[in-house]
Design a protein around this motif. Structure first.
Motif, PDB file in Angstrom:
ATOM      1  N   UNK A 186       0.847  -1.201   0.000  1.00  0.00           N
ATOM      2  CA  UNK A 186       0.000   0.000   0.000  1.00  0.00           C
ATOM      3  C   UNK A 186       0.881   1.249   0.000  1.00  0.00           C
ATOM      4  N   UNK A 187       1.859   1.244  -0.877  1.00  0.00           N
ATOM      5  CA  UNK A 187       2.804   2.367  -0.936  1.00  0.00           C
ATOM      6  C   UNK A 187       2.096   3.692  -1.223  1.00  0.00           C
ATOM      7  N   UNK A 188       1.143   3.686  -2.158  1.00  0.00           N
ATOM      8  CA  UNK A 188       0.485   4.944  -2.502  1.00  0.00           C
ATOM      9  C   UNK A 188      -0.300   5.520  -1.323  1.00  0.00           C
ATOM     10  N   UNK A 189      -0.854   4.651  -0.488  1.00  0.00           N
ATOM     11  CA  UNK A 189      -1.609   5.114   0.681  1.00  0.00           C
ATOM     12  C   UNK A 189      -0.691   5.777   1.692  1.00  0.00           C
ATOM     13  N   UNK A 190       0.450   5.152   1.987  1.00  0.00           N
ATOM     14  CA  UNK A 190       1.355   5.733   2.984  1.00  0.00           C
ATOM     15  C   UNK A 190       2.015   6.999   2.439  1.00  0.00           C
ATOM     16  N   UNK A 191       2.234   7.071   1.139  1.00  0.00           N
ATOM     17  CA  UNK A 191       2.781   8.304   0.559  1.00  0.00           C
ATOM     18  C   UNK A 191       1.797   9.459   0.724  1.00  0.00           C
ATOM     19  N   UNK A 192       0.514   9.190   0.519  1.00  0.00           N
ATOM     20  CA  UNK A 192      -0.487  10.238   0.723  1.00  0.00           C
ATOM     21  C   UNK A 192      -0.515  10.707   2.174  1.00  0.00           C
ATOM     22  N   UNK A 246       1.953  -2.587  -6.938  1.00  0.00           N
ATOM     23  CA  UNK A 246       3.320  -2.449  -7.441  1.00  0.00           C
ATOM     24  C   UNK A 246       3.369  -2.480  -8.973  1.00  0.00           C
ATOM     25  N   UNK A 247       4.116  -1.519  -9.535  1.00  0.00           N
ATOM     26  CA  UNK A 247       4.323  -1.502 -10.983  1.00  0.00           C
ATOM     27  C   UNK A 247       3.781  -0.244 -11.628  1.00  0.00           C
ATOM     28  N   UNK A 248       4.600   0.812 -11.670  1.00  0.00           N
ATOM     29  CA  UNK A 248       4.169   2.056 -12.301  1.00  0.00           C
ATOM     30  C   UNK A 248       3.232   2.885 -11.453  1.00  0.00           C
ATOM     31  N   UNK A 249       3.116   2.529 -10.167  1.00  0.00           N
ATOM     32  CA  UNK A 249       2.174   3.237  -9.290  1.00  0.00           C
ATOM     33  C   UNK A 249       2.543   4.703  -9.109  1.00  0.00           C
ATOM     34  N   UNK A 250       3.833   5.010  -9.167  1.00  0.00           N
ATOM     35  CA  UNK A 250       4.275   6.394  -9.039  1.00  0.00           C
ATOM     36  C   UNK A 250       4.018   7.180 -10.327  1.00  0.00           C
ATOM     37  N   UNK A 251       4.230   6.529 -11.443  1.00  0.00           N
ATOM     38  CA  UNK A 251       4.136   7.219 -12.735  1.00  0.00           C
ATOM     39  C   UNK A 251       2.737   7.753 -13.016  1.00  0.00           C
ATOM     40  N   UNK A 252       1.733   7.070 -12.498  1.00  0.00           N
ATOM     41  CA  UNK A 252       0.357   7.509 -12.758  1.00  0.00           C
ATOM     42  C   UNK A 252       0.122   8.908 -12.203  1.00  0.00           C
ATOM     43  N   UNK A 276      17.752  -5.353  -4.083  1.00  0.00           N
ATOM     44  CA  UNK A 276      16.808  -6.083  -3.228  1.00  0.00           C
ATOM     45  C   UNK A 276      15.884  -6.911  -4.104  1.00  0.00           C
ATOM     46  N   UNK A 277      15.324  -7.954  -3.506  1.00  0.00           N
ATOM     47  CA  UNK A 277      14.347  -8.789  -4.194  1.00  0.00           C
ATOM     48  C   UNK A 277      13.003  -8.068  -4.252  1.00  0.00           C
ATOM     49  N   UNK A 278      12.168  -8.460  -5.202  1.00  0.00           N
ATOM     50  CA  UNK A 278      10.837  -7.857  -5.339  1.00  0.00           C
ATOM     51  C   UNK A 278       9.775  -8.951  -5.228  1.00  0.00           C
ATOM     52  N   UNK A 279       9.599  -9.446  -4.016  1.00  0.00           N
ATOM     53  CA  UNK A 279       8.646 -10.519  -3.791  1.00  0.00           C
ATOM     54  C   UNK A 279       7.205 -10.105  -3.981  1.00  0.00           C
ATOM     55  N   UNK A 280       6.943  -8.800  -3.939  1.00  0.00           N
ATOM     56  CA  UNK A 280       5.585  -8.294  -4.070  1.00  0.00           C
ATOM     57  C   UNK A 280       5.197  -8.054  -5.529  1.00  0.00           C
TER      58      UNK A 280
END
Length: 272
Positions: free
Chosen positions: A71-77, A204-210, A236-240
């Motif tokens: 939930x990266x976009x949520x915590x960034x907000x 995950x995947x282009x979530x910032x670019x939007x 780092x690995x990208x398990x998500x």
């Protein structure tokens, strides 16, 4: 009030985050605050942040949310709402900034624009041997040091060595499009709020670019600075990472581009 708020996303990478904070402790530009946007890390990350706050002069806030998946976009907000500066610089907790990183973003910022940087990706074996001393001495940004430690030579080393006219030309001539990439991008808080921040449906995947695509639709111009604002990206690995999430994100981004969307109903000010 600080002139820049640096928002650093992280999730359970306390060792990498410590090295990143050491990098911000070396900055030539010092009038900034740091907001740690923590997507549900365990107490190990909190310990690193608390210890760093106690021993450095950096102004740091730790914004944490419960781990419910990516939930990266949520915590960034949430971090945006906690920021105090008019200008926001976004990066990741695995990207060590060169000592002129914040200064470069501050110097190159322009009204009605956002800055699009890149990163220099390090292999696993070099990522793991970088010490606090290497960051203080800036060795991890030095071409010779990296090559001596087994890095393969490539054109990308120009990111670390380009200066002056060469740096200007590489920024202008690079075929890489200026986009909002979360590890190295900055813009005005008022512009980010005007498009309602990050779309919290994005995984995950282009979530910032939007976000950047909505800013462009709003008339905010992207400026390429990938050879100017330098950070090294630790391995780092990208398990998500998963195909379903990437397909979902691409569908949202396609709609944003097709409909020239400037506002998301799933951002900072969510509808009920």
């Amino acid at each position: 009030m600080p002139k820049i708020s640096v928002i650093i996303s992280t999730y359970n990478q306390p060792k990498w985050l410590y090295n990143v904070l050491v990098g911000y402790n070396q900055q030539t530009f010092t009038d900034f605050e740091i907001i740690i946007a923590d997507d549900g890390s365990t107490d190990n990350t909190k310990t690193v942040v608390d210890n760093f706050i106690s021993k450095s002069n950096l102004k740091i806030k730790h914004v944490w949310q419960e781990d419910k998946g990516f939930r990266k976009t949520t915590i960034l907000n949430k971090a945006i709402l906690k920021s105090n500066a008019d200008y926001l610089l976004f990066t990741d907790g695995d990207c060590i900034p060169r000592k002129d990183f914040v200064q470069t973003h501050y110097d190159l910022k322009k009204d009605n624009c956002f800055l699009s940087g890149g990163y220099f990706k390090l292999p696993k074996h070099i990522s793991e041997i970088i010490t606090e001393k290497d960051i203080i001495k800036q060795s991890c940004f030095d071409k010779k040091w990296l090559l001596d430690h087994g890095l393969k030579s490539s054109f990308k080393l120009n990111k670390l060595t380009a200066k002056g006219t060469k740096q200007f030309l590489l920024n202008k001539l690079t075929p890489t499009k200026a986009t909002w990439d979360g590890m190295n991008a900055s813009g005005w808080k008022k512009d980010i709020l005007a498009v309602n921040g990050f779309d919290q449906r994005m995984e995950y995947g282009g979530e910032d670019r939007e976000l950047g695509e909505r800013l462009v639709n709003k008339g905010v111009k992207p400026i390429q600075i990938r050879y100017s604002a330098i950070c090294v990206h630790l391995y780092h690995e990208r398990g998500y990472k998963n195909d379903k999430a990437i397909a979902k994100n691409l569908a949202i981004r396609k709609q944003t581009k097709t409909k020239k969307t400037t506002w998301t109903e799933f951002g900072i000010k969510q509808t009920s």
